[in-house]
Design an enzyme around this catalytic site. Structure first.
Site, PDB file in Angstrom:
ATOM      1  N   MET A   1      48.869  33.220  41.959  1.00 26.45           N
ATOM      2  CA  MET A   1      50.268  33.064  42.370  1.00 26.45           C
ATOM      3  C   MET A   1      50.421  31.784  43.197  1.00 26.45           C
ATOM      4  O   MET A   1      51.409  31.605  43.899  1.00 26.45           O
ATOM      5  CB  MET A   1      50.730  34.281  43.175  1.00 26.45           C
ATOM      6  CG  MET A   1      50.682  35.564  42.316  1.00 26.45           C
ATOM      7  SD  MET A   1      51.796  36.858  42.859  1.00 26.45           S
ATOM      8  CE  MET A   1      51.211  37.156  44.504  1.00 26.45           C
TER       9      MET A   1
ATOM     10  N   GLY B   1      39.326  37.763  41.401  1.00 25.45           N
ATOM     11  CA  GLY B   1      38.538  37.903  42.623  1.00 25.45           C
ATOM     12  C   GLY B   1      38.240  39.368  42.928  1.00 25.45           C
ATOM     13  O   GLY B   1      39.102  40.235  42.759  1.00 25.45           O
TER      14      GLY B   1
ATOM     15  N   HIS C   1      43.496  28.541  47.809  1.00 25.49           N
ATOM     16  CA  HIS C   1      42.475  28.308  48.830  1.00 25.49           C
ATOM     17  C   HIS C   1      41.123  28.322  48.149  1.00 25.49           C
ATOM     18  O   HIS C   1      41.023  28.491  46.919  1.00 25.49           O
ATOM     19  CB  HIS C   1      42.581  29.368  49.929  1.00 25.49           C
ATOM     20  CG  HIS C   1      42.611  30.777  49.410  1.00 25.49           C
ATOM     21  ND1 HIS C   1      41.529  31.362  48.802  1.00 25.49           N
ATOM     22  CD2 HIS C   1      43.609  31.702  49.368  1.00 25.49           C
ATOM     23  CE1 HIS C   1      41.827  32.587  48.436  1.00 25.49           C
ATOM     24  NE2 HIS C   1      43.095  32.825  48.752  1.00 25.49           N
ATOM     25  N   GLU C   2      40.078  28.173  48.949  1.00 25.73           N
ATOM     26  CA  GLU C   2      38.707  28.062  48.413  1.00 25.73           C
ATOM     27  C   GLU C   2      38.342  29.268  47.532  1.00 25.73           C
ATOM     28  O   GLU C   2      37.570  29.124  46.582  1.00 25.73           O
ATOM     29  CB  GLU C   2      37.746  27.910  49.602  1.00 25.73           C
ATOM     30  CG  GLU C   2      36.333  27.573  49.252  1.00 25.73           C
ATOM     31  CD  GLU C   2      36.170  26.370  48.312  1.00 25.73           C
ATOM     32  OE1 GLU C   2      35.312  26.469  47.413  1.00 25.73           O
ATOM     33  OE2 GLU C   2      36.898  25.358  48.463  1.00 25.73           O
ATOM     34  N   GLY C   3      38.900  30.430  47.833  1.00 28.75           N
ATOM     35  CA  GLY C   3      38.618  31.609  46.998  1.00 28.75           C
ATOM     36  C   GLY C   3      39.067  31.375  45.554  1.00 28.75           C
ATOM     37  O   GLY C   3      38.326  31.647  44.601  1.00 28.75           O
ATOM     38  N   HIS C   4      40.281  30.851  45.385  1.00 27.26           N
ATOM     39  CA  HIS C   4      40.769  30.560  44.026  1.00 27.26           C
ATOM     40  C   HIS C   4      39.891  29.502  43.354  1.00 27.26           C
ATOM     41  O   HIS C   4      39.605  29.587  42.159  1.00 27.26           O
ATOM     42  CB  HIS C   4      42.207  30.024  44.069  1.00 27.26           C
ATOM     43  CG  HIS C   4      43.220  31.002  44.576  1.00 27.26           C
ATOM     44  ND1 HIS C   4      43.818  30.879  45.803  1.00 27.26           N
ATOM     45  CD2 HIS C   4      43.747  32.119  44.013  1.00 27.26           C
ATOM     46  CE1 HIS C   4      44.679  31.868  45.982  1.00 27.26           C
ATOM     47  NE2 HIS C   4      44.654  32.636  44.915  1.00 27.26           N
TER      48      HIS C   4
ATOM     49  N   ASP D   1      40.473  41.562  45.469  1.00 30.09           N
ATOM     50  CA  ASP D   1      41.474  42.519  44.999  1.00 30.09           C
ATOM     51  C   ASP D   1      40.742  43.529  44.116  1.00 30.09           C
ATOM     52  O   ASP D   1      40.873  43.532  42.894  1.00 30.09           O
ATOM     53  CB  ASP D   1      42.586  41.781  44.250  1.00 30.09           C
ATOM     54  CG  ASP D   1      43.329  40.831  45.167  1.00 30.09           C
ATOM     55  OD1 ASP D   1      43.908  41.295  46.159  1.00 30.09           O
ATOM     56  OD2 ASP D   1      43.302  39.608  44.915  1.00 30.09           O
TER      57      ASP D   1
HETATM   58  O1  PAF Z   1      45.901  38.389  42.230  1.00 33.20           O
HETATM   59  C1  PAF Z   1      46.963  37.738  42.060  1.00 33.20           C
HETATM   60  O2  PAF Z   1      47.145  36.640  42.554  1.00 33.20           O
HETATM   61  C2  PAF Z   1      48.063  38.355  41.199  1.00 33.20           C
HETATM   62  O3  PAF Z   1      48.123  39.734  41.366  1.00 33.20           O
HETATM   63  C3  PAF Z   1      47.941  37.996  39.714  1.00 33.20           C
HETATM   64  C4  PAF Z   1      46.679  38.560  39.098  1.00 33.20           C
HETATM   65  C5  PAF Z   1      47.948  36.477  39.559  1.00 33.20           C
HETATM   66  C6  PAF Z   1      49.129  38.560  38.941  1.00 33.20           C
HETATM   67  O4  PAF Z   1      50.336  38.061  39.421  1.00 33.20           O
END
Ligand code: PAF
Length: 279
Positions: free
Chosen positions: A26, A144, A30-33, A147
């Site tokens: 979304m 990740g 950050h570094e996690g992404h 979540d």
């Molecule tokens: O984890 C997230 O950032 C959101 O839930 C996702 C998977 C991009 C869906 O909108």
């Protein structure tokens, strides 16, 4: 790296690709992404990251409007880790009409933990992820483990719909003090940021008590919640679950070899944080 805003342009850019790896986000990265993109890069095909703040997964009182939209900065970060395409559709592009068809995950998995406190959240997540998968048609999708429940729900969706996608869970990235990286950490004030690591400490304490038979599960979970409450937090849940189905373990499982996970969600001021720890 190309930034693409329409489904038609994305499809033509990816035509003929069979090894696309996909990282849905979304934004407000950050570094996690970035670690998810690095994982996606290992799979040999082009890497697509999507940036889309999905209205369907927010409750009316939640932070949909406030959620930071930082495309320019996100693009710089994604370029720096070798992402090939950003798919950043507008709401009108992804939801040109009210989304009446939705993907409803099983209540036994999706109505507990996050689903209990954010009703409809996982229907919103599954619906957008299903739609993004249709747009990107990836061979691999990386999510990740922070979540944890979301990863389980999506893995189940992909399996039950026989989607030809390998879902990969990538380890949580933490700040030096142990706080799990999250876009929502940006909402924390300076003092709150120092305090925020207490959530992961409470989970560590719960995890280290978990296998011991001297207390009941309910007592241990209440103690973990109290630990945070006394520090000024408002906990939603701090709980020990089986990794397999996120249900509470029996005492025999808890004190035996059953793979377990502790999960927590709690509000610090107006910021809601989640974290988990496998044991
Ligand atoms: O984890 C997230 O950032 C959101 O839930 C996702 C998977 C991009 C869906 O909108």
């Amino acid at each position: 790296m190309r930034i693409i805003h329409t489904i038609a342009e994305l499809r033509s850019a990816l035509a003929g690709q069979t090894r696309t790896a996909f990282v849905p986000t979304m934004g407000n990265l950050h570094e996690g992404h970035l670690s998810l993109v690095r994982e996606a890069k290992k799979h040999g095909g082009p890497v697509v990251a999507s940036i889309f703040v999905n209205r369907l997964q927010f409750l009316p009182h939640e932070d949909f409007d406030q959620y930071p939209r930082t495309l320019e900065r996100d693009a710089e970060l994604l370029r720096s880790v070798g992402c090939n395409f950003i798919f950043a559709p507008s709401e009108a592009e992804l939801y040109p009409e009210a989304q009446a068809y939705k993907v409803a995950p099983p209540p036994a998995l999706a109505d507990l933990l996050e689903g209990e406190f954010r009703p409809g959240f996982f229907t919103g997540v599954c619906t957008v992820v299903m739609k993004l998968f249709q747009c990107v048609q990836p061979a691999v999708a990386v999510f990740g483990q922070k979540d944890y429940q979301q990863l389980k729900v999506i893995t189940g969706m992909v399996r039950q719909f026989a989607m030809p996608i390998q879902v990969i869970g990538a380890p949580t990235v933490r700040a030096e003090d142990g706080l799990a990286l999250s876009s929502r950490n940006g909402y924390l004030g300076a003092q709150e940021r120092v305090e925020a690591v207490a959530l992961s400490h409470a989970l560590q304490h719960l995890a280290s008590a978990a296998r011991k038979p001297d207390q009941t599960l309910a007592q241990m979970e209440a103690a973990a919640a109290d630990e945070l409450r006394q520090r000024g937090w408002a906990p939603d849940y701090l709980t020990l679950r089986r990794r397999s189905d996120l249900m509470a373990p029996t005492d025999a499982q808890r004190c035996g070899a059953e793979p377990l996970v502790v999960l927590g969600a709690a509000r610090l001021g107006s910021t809601r944080l989640i974290d988990n720890l496998e044991l």
